[in-house]
Scaffold this motif. Sequence first.
Motif, PDB file in Angstrom:
ATOM      1  N   ASP A 109       0.819  -1.202   0.000  1.00  0.00           N
ATOM      2  CA  ASP A 109       0.000   0.000   0.000  1.00  0.00           C
ATOM      3  C   ASP A 109       0.859   1.262   0.000  1.00  0.00           C
ATOM      4  O   ASP A 109       2.030   1.245   0.408  1.00  0.00           O
ATOM      5  N   SER A 110       0.248   2.337  -0.476  1.00  0.00           N
ATOM      6  CA  SER A 110       1.001   3.574  -0.645  1.00  0.00           C
ATOM      7  C   SER A 110       0.074   4.773  -0.495  1.00  0.00           C
ATOM      8  O   SER A 110      -0.249   5.460  -1.459  1.00  0.00           O
ATOM      9  N   GLY A 111      -0.357   5.010   0.738  1.00  0.00           N
ATOM     10  CA  GLY A 111      -1.166   6.187   1.024  1.00  0.00           C
ATOM     11  C   GLY A 111      -0.369   7.463   0.789  1.00  0.00           C
ATOM     12  O   GLY A 111       0.851   7.425   0.592  1.00  0.00           O
ATOM     13  N   GLU A 112      -1.059   8.596   0.799  1.00  0.00           N
ATOM     14  CA  GLU A 112      -0.381   9.861   0.541  1.00  0.00           C
ATOM     15  C   GLU A 112       0.810  10.055   1.476  1.00  0.00           C
ATOM     16  O   GLU A 112       0.808   9.611   2.619  1.00  0.00           O
ATOM     17  N   ALA A 113       1.853  10.699   0.939  1.00  0.00           N
ATOM     18  CA  ALA A 113       3.093  11.001   1.669  1.00  0.00           C
ATOM     19  C   ALA A 113       3.936   9.768   1.967  1.00  0.00           C
ATOM     20  O   ALA A 113       4.843   9.830   2.786  1.00  0.00           O
ATOM     21  N   THR A 114       3.675   8.663   1.269  1.00  0.00           N
ATOM     22  CA  THR A 114       4.482   7.465   1.509  1.00  0.00           C
ATOM     23  C   THR A 114       5.952   7.713   1.212  1.00  0.00           C
ATOM     24  O   THR A 114       6.823   7.276   1.970  1.00  0.00           O
ATOM     25  N   GLN A 115       6.254   8.419   0.120  1.00  0.00           N
ATOM     26  CA  GLN A 115       7.673   8.625  -0.187  1.00  0.00           C
ATOM     27  C   GLN A 115       8.356   9.489   0.880  1.00  0.00           C
ATOM     28  O   GLN A 115       9.547   9.292   1.172  1.00  0.00           O
ATOM     29  N   LEU A 116       7.636  10.421   1.481  1.00  0.00           N
ATOM     30  CA  LEU A 116       8.204  11.212   2.569  1.00  0.00           C
ATOM     31  C   LEU A 116       8.468  10.329   3.783  1.00  0.00           C
ATOM     32  O   LEU A 116       9.516  10.433   4.437  1.00  0.00           O
ATOM     33  N   GLN A 117       7.508   9.442   4.090  1.00  0.00           N
ATOM     34  CA  GLN A 117       7.689   8.513   5.199  1.00  0.00           C
ATOM     35  C   GLN A 117       8.869   7.588   4.943  1.00  0.00           C
ATOM     36  O   GLN A 117       9.620   7.240   5.863  1.00  0.00           O
ATOM     37  N   MET A 118       9.054   7.184   3.688  1.00  0.00           N
ATOM     38  CA  MET A 118      10.204   6.348   3.334  1.00  0.00           C
ATOM     39  C   MET A 118      11.509   7.090   3.599  1.00  0.00           C
ATOM     40  O   MET A 118      12.471   6.505   4.120  1.00  0.00           O
ATOM     41  N   GLN A 119      11.552   8.362   3.254  1.00  0.00           N
ATOM     42  CA  GLN A 119      12.760   9.148   3.502  1.00  0.00           C
ATOM     43  C   GLN A 119      13.065   9.227   4.989  1.00  0.00           C
ATOM     44  O   GLN A 119      14.219   9.069   5.414  1.00  0.00           O
ATOM     45  N   LYS A 120      12.032   9.448   5.785  1.00  0.00           N
ATOM     46  CA  LYS A 120      12.230   9.544   7.232  1.00  0.00           C
ATOM     47  C   LYS A 120      12.724   8.219   7.819  1.00  0.00           C
ATOM     48  O   LYS A 120      13.497   8.209   8.774  1.00  0.00           O
ATOM     49  N   ALA A 121      12.247   7.112   7.235  1.00  0.00           N
ATOM     50  CA  ALA A 121      12.650   5.791   7.721  1.00  0.00           C
ATOM     51  C   ALA A 121      13.928   5.298   7.051  1.00  0.00           C
ATOM     52  O   ALA A 121      14.384   4.178   7.333  1.00  0.00           O
ATOM     53  N   LYS A 122      14.481   6.118   6.139  1.00  0.00           N
ATOM     54  CA  LYS A 122      15.735   5.800   5.443  1.00  0.00           C
ATOM     55  C   LYS A 122      15.602   4.570   4.542  1.00  0.00           C
ATOM     56  O   LYS A 122      16.472   3.701   4.502  1.00  0.00           O
ATOM     57  N   PHE A 123      14.503   4.534   3.792  1.00  0.00           N
ATOM     58  CA  PHE A 123      14.304   3.524   2.767  1.00  0.00           C
ATOM     59  C   PHE A 123      14.471   4.188   1.401  1.00  0.00           C
ATOM     60  O   PHE A 123      13.814   5.184   1.116  1.00  0.00           O
ATOM     61  N   SER A 124      15.318   3.635   0.566  1.00  0.00           N
ATOM     62  CA  SER A 124      15.591   4.219  -0.736  1.00  0.00           C
ATOM     63  C   SER A 124      14.609   3.711  -1.787  1.00  0.00           C
ATOM     64  O   SER A 124      14.332   2.508  -1.880  1.00  0.00           O
ATOM     65  N   LEU A 125      14.102   4.632  -2.610  1.00  0.00           N
ATOM     66  CA  LEU A 125      13.232   4.250  -3.716  1.00  0.00           C
ATOM     67  C   LEU A 125      13.938   3.308  -4.680  1.00  0.00           C
ATOM     68  O   LEU A 125      13.309   2.466  -5.321  1.00  0.00           O
ATOM     69  N   SER A 126      15.250   3.433  -4.782  1.00  0.00           N
ATOM     70  CA  SER A 126      16.004   2.611  -5.728  1.00  0.00           C
ATOM     71  C   SER A 126      16.005   1.143  -5.340  1.00  0.00           C
ATOM     72  O   SER A 126      16.254   0.273  -6.179  1.00  0.00           O
ATOM     73  N   LYS A 127      15.728   0.840  -4.076  1.00  0.00           N
ATOM     74  CA  LYS A 127      15.716  -0.542  -3.607  1.00  0.00           C
ATOM     75  C   LYS A 127      14.357  -1.223  -3.772  1.00  0.00           C
ATOM     76  O   LYS A 127      14.225  -2.419  -3.524  1.00  0.00           O
ATOM     77  N   LEU A 128      13.353  -0.463  -4.186  1.00  0.00           N
ATOM     78  CA  LEU A 128      12.030  -1.045  -4.360  1.00  0.00           C
ATOM     79  C   LEU A 128      12.042  -2.078  -5.487  1.00  0.00           C
ATOM     80  O   LEU A 128      12.528  -1.808  -6.584  1.00  0.00           O
TER      81      LEU A 128
END
Length: 305
Positions: free
Chosen positions: A37-56
Amino acid sequence: MNLTFLGTSAGSPTAERNVSSIMLDLRQERGRLWLFDSGEATQLQMQKAKFSLSKLEMIFLTHLHGDHLFGLPGVLTSRSLMQKQSALTLVGPKGIKQFIQTVIEISSSWLTYPLNIIELEQDSLVFEDSKFRVEAKLLQHRVPSFGYRIVEKDLPAKLNIDKLKKDNIQIDSHYTYLKEGLTVTLEDGRTINGKDYQGAIKQGKKLAILGDTIPCQASIDLAENVDLLVHEATQEQALEAKAIERGHSTTVHAASIAKQANAKRLIITHISPRYSLQDNQKLVTEARSIFANTEIATDFANFQI
């Protein structure tokens, strides 16, 4: 395997909770991340949790309600701003392909990597390789909503090198055969069985991540004997009628599913905005009255599987 909750609110975000999104961290097992799932602001939450989009590697959507979906365009298009991105697979109910195509076209955005979209209309095996298997089952909600069962395949037994050395066995060219548990004849004439020198098979982990649903048999099937079950608990039990009317479950519903499925552990999430973090203890206590090993998710909470 680790599970991090990026958003735990139902319907709309609050000052304490973002809307639904969960990250399954498989970097140790396969060097990749799987997003549910990917509710609004998911990419911001990923940044805060230190998850890289490149690893998806995979994105699994349970259903197409906005609180589970509206962060997806940002995740996909921001990933295109990075150079040489690997292919990405998106799994979700029928309609997700049209949604993505429409957003990309209207916003004049683009994707610089291959996006493989798998649309679900019925129970399906959606992924399988040598390490993992993922199956989806249709739940009961106001729109088509799916739950996912993620199974890590058992790891093969390792050779007991110490025992081989103790018996003065030089494995050399026999290593592959012994590892597979076969019988081999050594240079000194001895015949040994590889199974006698194998350690225990390491059982893979199992978890179930369910979308919005009222209690149903599919939830029990997906959660059968899992190490960890993630189940929505939008309302407390006193509001059961309201929950059912809107296609949701209560704390007691979630706990009952975990108990019937013989799950080892339950995490409840998708909490109605009517509840603040101060209500967490009340909600989790309700669930624990049915299923003792219950926890309630908060944003950025991490659970090892």
